[in-house]
Scaffold this motif. Structure first.
Motif, PDB file in Angstrom:
ATOM      1  N   GLN A 181       0.821  -1.339   0.096  1.00 27.43           N
ATOM      2  CA  GLN A 181       0.103  -0.122  -0.004  1.00 27.43           C
ATOM      3  C   GLN A 181       0.797   1.278  -0.037  1.00 27.43           C
ATOM      4  OE1 GLN A 181      -2.291  -0.898   3.414  1.00 27.43           O
ATOM      5  NE2 GLN A 181      -4.281  -1.016   2.170  1.00 27.43           N
ATOM      6  N   VAL A 182       1.892   1.335   0.723  1.00 25.42           N
ATOM      7  CA  VAL A 182       2.847   2.342   0.660  1.00 25.42           C
ATOM      8  C   VAL A 182       3.757   2.648  -0.508  1.00 25.42           C
ATOM      9  CG1 VAL A 182       4.799   3.325   1.886  1.00 25.42           C
ATOM     10  CG2 VAL A 182       3.365   2.284   3.389  1.00 25.42           C
ATOM     11  N   ALA A 183       3.913   1.449  -0.974  1.00 24.39           N
ATOM     12  CA  ALA A 183       4.565   1.529  -2.491  1.00 24.39           C
ATOM     13  C   ALA A 183       3.632   2.188  -3.674  1.00 24.39           C
ATOM     14  CB  ALA A 183       5.149   0.073  -2.625  1.00 24.39           C
ATOM     15  N   ALA A 184       2.507   1.536  -3.392  1.00 19.55           N
ATOM     16  CA  ALA A 184       1.437   2.276  -4.410  1.00 19.55           C
ATOM     17  C   ALA A 184       1.231   3.440  -4.133  1.00 19.55           C
ATOM     18  CB  ALA A 184       0.206   1.316  -4.239  1.00 19.55           C
ATOM     19  N   PHE A 185       1.082   4.061  -3.006  1.00 18.15           N
ATOM     20  CA  PHE A 185       0.715   5.454  -2.672  1.00 18.15           C
ATOM     21  C   PHE A 185       1.916   6.184  -3.053  1.00 18.15           C
ATOM     22  CE2 PHE A 185       1.297   8.867   0.174  1.00 18.15           C
ATOM     23  CZ  PHE A 185       0.230   9.695   0.026  1.00 18.15           C
ATOM     24  N   GLU A 186       3.254   5.977  -2.980  1.00 20.21           N
ATOM     25  CA  GLU A 186       4.323   6.567  -3.372  1.00 20.21           C
ATOM     26  C   GLU A 186       4.531   6.855  -4.888  1.00 20.21           C
ATOM     27  OE1 GLU A 186       7.621   4.788  -1.263  1.00 20.21           O
ATOM     28  OE2 GLU A 186       7.087   5.851   0.544  1.00 20.21           O
ATOM     29  N   GLN A 187       4.040   5.786  -5.490  1.00 21.93           N
ATOM     30  CA  GLN A 187       4.082   5.718  -6.985  1.00 21.93           C
ATOM     31  C   GLN A 187       2.969   6.696  -7.733  1.00 21.93           C
ATOM     32  OE1 GLN A 187       3.741   1.824  -8.611  1.00 21.93           O
ATOM     33  NE2 GLN A 187       4.110   2.718 -10.870  1.00 21.93           N
ATOM     34  N   GLN A 188       1.958   6.717  -6.687  1.00 21.85           N
ATOM     35  CA  GLN A 188       0.613   7.572  -7.302  1.00 21.85           C
ATOM     36  C   GLN A 188       1.035   9.056  -6.860  1.00 21.85           C
ATOM     37  OE1 GLN A 188      -3.179   6.374  -5.513  1.00 21.85           O
ATOM     38  NE2 GLN A 188      -4.213   8.032  -7.047  1.00 21.85           N
ATOM     39  N   TYR A 189       1.450   9.231  -5.808  1.00 24.87           N
ATOM     40  CA  TYR A 189       1.755  10.673  -5.494  1.00 24.87           C
ATOM     41  C   TYR A 189       3.250  10.787  -4.930  1.00 24.87           C
ATOM     42  CZ  TYR A 189      -3.474  10.901  -4.703  1.00 24.87           C
ATOM     43  OH  TYR A 189      -4.711  10.718  -5.121  1.00 24.87           O
ATOM     44  N   PRO A 190       4.084  10.876  -6.017  1.00 28.08           N
ATOM     45  CA  PRO A 190       5.466  10.896  -5.517  1.00 28.08           C
ATOM     46  C   PRO A 190       5.674  11.979  -4.841  1.00 28.08           C
ATOM     47  CG  PRO A 190       5.162  11.215  -8.011  1.00 28.08           C
ATOM     48  CD  PRO A 190       3.853  10.681  -7.395  1.00 28.08           C
ATOM     49  N   LEU A 191       5.310  13.420  -5.446  1.00 25.45           N
ATOM     50  CA  LEU A 191       5.668  14.780  -4.924  1.00 25.45           C
ATOM     51  C   LEU A 191       5.091  14.709  -3.439  1.00 25.45           C
ATOM     52  CD1 LEU A 191       4.734  17.000  -7.879  1.00 25.45           C
ATOM     53  CD2 LEU A 191       7.089  16.274  -6.794  1.00 25.45           C
ATOM     54  N   VAL A 192       3.953  14.187  -3.088  1.00 22.18           N
ATOM     55  CA  VAL A 192       3.564  13.953  -1.545  1.00 22.18           C
ATOM     56  C   VAL A 192       4.359  13.311  -0.600  1.00 22.18           C
ATOM     57  CG1 VAL A 192       1.589  13.333  -0.182  1.00 22.18           C
ATOM     58  CG2 VAL A 192       1.115  14.248  -2.325  1.00 22.18           C
ATOM     59  N   ALA A 193       4.767  12.274  -1.251  1.00 19.04           N
ATOM     60  CA  ALA A 193       5.758  11.100  -0.432  1.00 19.04           C
ATOM     61  C   ALA A 193       7.056  11.821  -0.315  1.00 19.04           C
ATOM     62  CB  ALA A 193       6.062   9.904  -1.396  1.00 19.04           C
ATOM     63  N   GLN A 194       7.512  12.830  -1.288  1.00 21.14           N
ATOM     64  CA  GLN A 194       8.906  13.287  -1.007  1.00 21.14           C
ATOM     65  C   GLN A 194       8.835  14.342   0.135  1.00 21.14           C
ATOM     66  OE1 GLN A 194       9.773  15.308  -4.625  1.00 21.14           O
ATOM     67  NE2 GLN A 194      10.079  13.408  -5.929  1.00 21.14           N
ATOM     68  N   ARG A 195       7.560  15.063   0.508  1.00 19.16           N
ATOM     69  CA  ARG A 195       7.491  15.750   1.538  1.00 19.16           C
ATOM     70  C   ARG A 195       7.164  15.027   2.782  1.00 19.16           C
ATOM     71  NH1 ARG A 195       6.329  17.996  -3.274  1.00 19.16           N
ATOM     72  NH2 ARG A 195       6.458  20.523  -3.175  1.00 19.16           N
ATOM     73  N   GLY A 196       7.267  13.806   2.792  1.00 18.90           N
ATOM     74  CA  GLY A 196       7.127  12.858   4.080  1.00 18.90           C
ATOM     75  C   GLY A 196       5.731  12.716   4.615  1.00 18.90           C
ATOM     76  N   ILE A 197       4.692  12.885   3.700  1.00 14.68           N
ATOM     77  CA  ILE A 197       3.131  12.815   4.185  1.00 14.68           C
ATOM     78  C   ILE A 197       2.775  11.420   3.598  1.00 14.68           C
ATOM     79  CG2 ILE A 197       1.035  13.617   3.602  1.00 14.68           C
ATOM     80  CD1 ILE A 197       2.421  16.136   2.831  1.00 14.68           C
ATOM     81  N   ASP A 198       2.437  10.813   4.807  1.00 15.24           N
ATOM     82  CA  ASP A 198       1.692   9.445   4.431  1.00 15.24           C
ATOM     83  C   ASP A 198       0.322   9.393   3.860  1.00 15.24           C
ATOM     84  OD1 ASP A 198      -0.080   9.837   6.513  1.00 15.24           O
ATOM     85  OD2 ASP A 198       1.424   8.885   7.808  1.00 15.24           O
TER      86      ASP A 198
ATOM     87  N   LEU B 208      -0.291  21.086  -2.006  1.00 15.92           N
ATOM     88  CA  LEU B 208       1.004  20.776  -1.891  1.00 15.92           C
ATOM     89  C   LEU B 208       1.828  22.297  -1.586  1.00 15.92           C
ATOM     90  CD1 LEU B 208       2.027  18.177  -4.389  1.00 15.92           C
ATOM     91  CD2 LEU B 208       2.288  17.863  -2.056  1.00 15.92           C
ATOM     92  N   MET B 209       1.323  23.425  -2.297  1.00 18.70           N
ATOM     93  CA  MET B 209       1.629  24.687  -1.861  1.00 18.70           C
ATOM     94  C   MET B 209       1.497  24.804  -0.567  1.00 18.70           C
ATOM     95  SD  MET B 209       0.631  28.075  -4.392  1.00 18.70           S
ATOM     96  CE  MET B 209      -1.091  27.882  -3.846  1.00 18.70           C
ATOM     97  N   ALA B 210       0.423  24.875  -0.007  1.00 15.36           N
ATOM     98  CA  ALA B 210       0.109  24.851   1.424  1.00 15.36           C
ATOM     99  C   ALA B 210       1.024  24.213   2.324  1.00 15.36           C
ATOM    100  CB  ALA B 210      -1.337  24.976   1.860  1.00 15.36           C
ATOM    101  N   VAL B 211       1.281  22.872   1.863  1.00 16.09           N
ATOM    102  CA  VAL B 211       2.221  22.174   2.691  1.00 16.09           C
ATOM    103  C   VAL B 211       3.699  22.815   2.641  1.00 16.09           C
ATOM    104  CG1 VAL B 211       3.592  19.892   2.688  1.00 16.09           C
ATOM    105  CG2 VAL B 211       0.894  19.767   2.351  1.00 16.09           C
ATOM    106  N   ASP B 212       4.112  23.048   1.657  1.00 15.65           N
ATOM    107  CA  ASP B 212       5.468  23.759   1.261  1.00 15.65           C
ATOM    108  C   ASP B 212       5.394  25.054   2.358  1.00 15.65           C
ATOM    109  OD1 ASP B 212       6.412  21.675  -0.150  1.00 15.65           O
ATOM    110  OD2 ASP B 212       6.063  22.868  -2.076  1.00 15.65           O
TER     111      ASP B 212
END
Length: 277
Positions: A6-23, A44-48
């Motif tokens: 599940q983690v791998a699938a999420f990181e593949q679908q949302y790579p920019l989100v995963a890069q920011r450490g968001i699960d 993501l802009m708000a996250v940054d």
């Protein structure tokens, strides 16, 4: 608990989100609860923004506010989300300063009634909000007084009646506006941008200004005018009333001279006979 797949699938679908450490669960909360309906890139802009200022985005210290922005190049306008501070962010910043010493209950002016778009509306004339700041060994008070008629948002561009929020919460909305102003006065480093609460329901359409240097059209002094006036200018230079450079400066206030024209004026020096005399 998410499994590895599940983690791998999420990181593949949302790579920019995963890069920011968001699960996945946090991202779902941001999409569905904190910023429902917002585009992923806006979230993501708000996250940054929050990461850069060490803020917990799940506390929603900022808001995503849609604004119509004019493209200077094309002249067309388009809507985009802009990160705007909330009153909660101002409170966080004041608390983090280590000098926030509390606030008084908001004070409200007398109740007023105005007829707006044919209907009567009741609201407080003003609200005064006072915050306290520790400066050295003293507690200093900062107050802001905001008037309802100067702050409320209308139901539409051509309307005078308040929108749903200002109609439902005339006191609470005005208190937030006064609090934001008081916090800005006490802690100027908070910034001067309006909060999302202050802009609730208001039309806010900034226009991007094109700051690209523009190529200016050079206006040359007409050659025919130069030829007509040359004898007169030569006499002025030879008489000693003006130097050639002074005359060039005066002429170029109306148009740029060519190098040949400048040289011709420089050559109009005082003759040897005049110098001897």
């Amino acid at each position: 608990m998410q499994n590895t797949n599940q983690v791998a699938a999420f990181e593949q679908q949302y790579p920019l989100v995963a890069q920011r450490g968001i699960d996945q669960s946090t991202w779902a909360a941001l999409q569905n609860s904190v910023f429902p309906g917002a585009r992923d890139e806006s979230i993501l802009m708000a996250v940054d923004y929050c990461i850069s200022r060490n803020l917990d985005i799940l506390l929603k210290p900022v808001h995503l506010v849609p604004m119509s922005v004019k493209d200077a190049a094309t002249g067309s306008s388009k809507w985009r989300d802009v990160v705007m501070p909330g009153i909660g962010l101002y409170r966080i910043q004041a608390d983090r300063s280590g000098t926030y010493a509390g606030a008084d209950e908001p004070e409200f002016g007398p109740s007023m009634t105005s007829t707006l778009d044919g209907n009567d509306y009741q609201f407080p004339e003003w609200c005064k909000y006072t915050v306290h700041k520790l400066i050295g060994d003293r507690i200093v008070s900062f107050s802001a007084k905001e008037y309802w008629l100067e702050n409320y948002a209308t139901a539409g561009r051509d309307a005078t009646a308040p929108n749903a929020m200002w109609k439902k919460r005339p006191y609470a909305q005005l208190a937030k506006c006064a609090e934001a102003q008081a916090l800005r006065k006490a802690w100027p480093d908070i910034g001067q941008a309006p909060t999302a609460e202050e802009m609730e329901g208001k039309e806010f359409v900034p226009t991007e200004k094109d700051i690209t240097p523009q190529q200016q059209t050079i206006k040359h002094y007409p050659a025919s005018d130069f030829d007509t006036n040359f004898t007169k200018w030569a006499n002025v230079i030879q008489s000693g009333k003006k130097s050639s450079q002074q005359l060039i400066t005066m002429i170029e206030s109306k148009g740029v001279l060519s190098e040949a024209q400048k040289q011709a004026l420089h050559n109009c020096h005082i003759t040897d006979a005049q110098e001897v005399a």
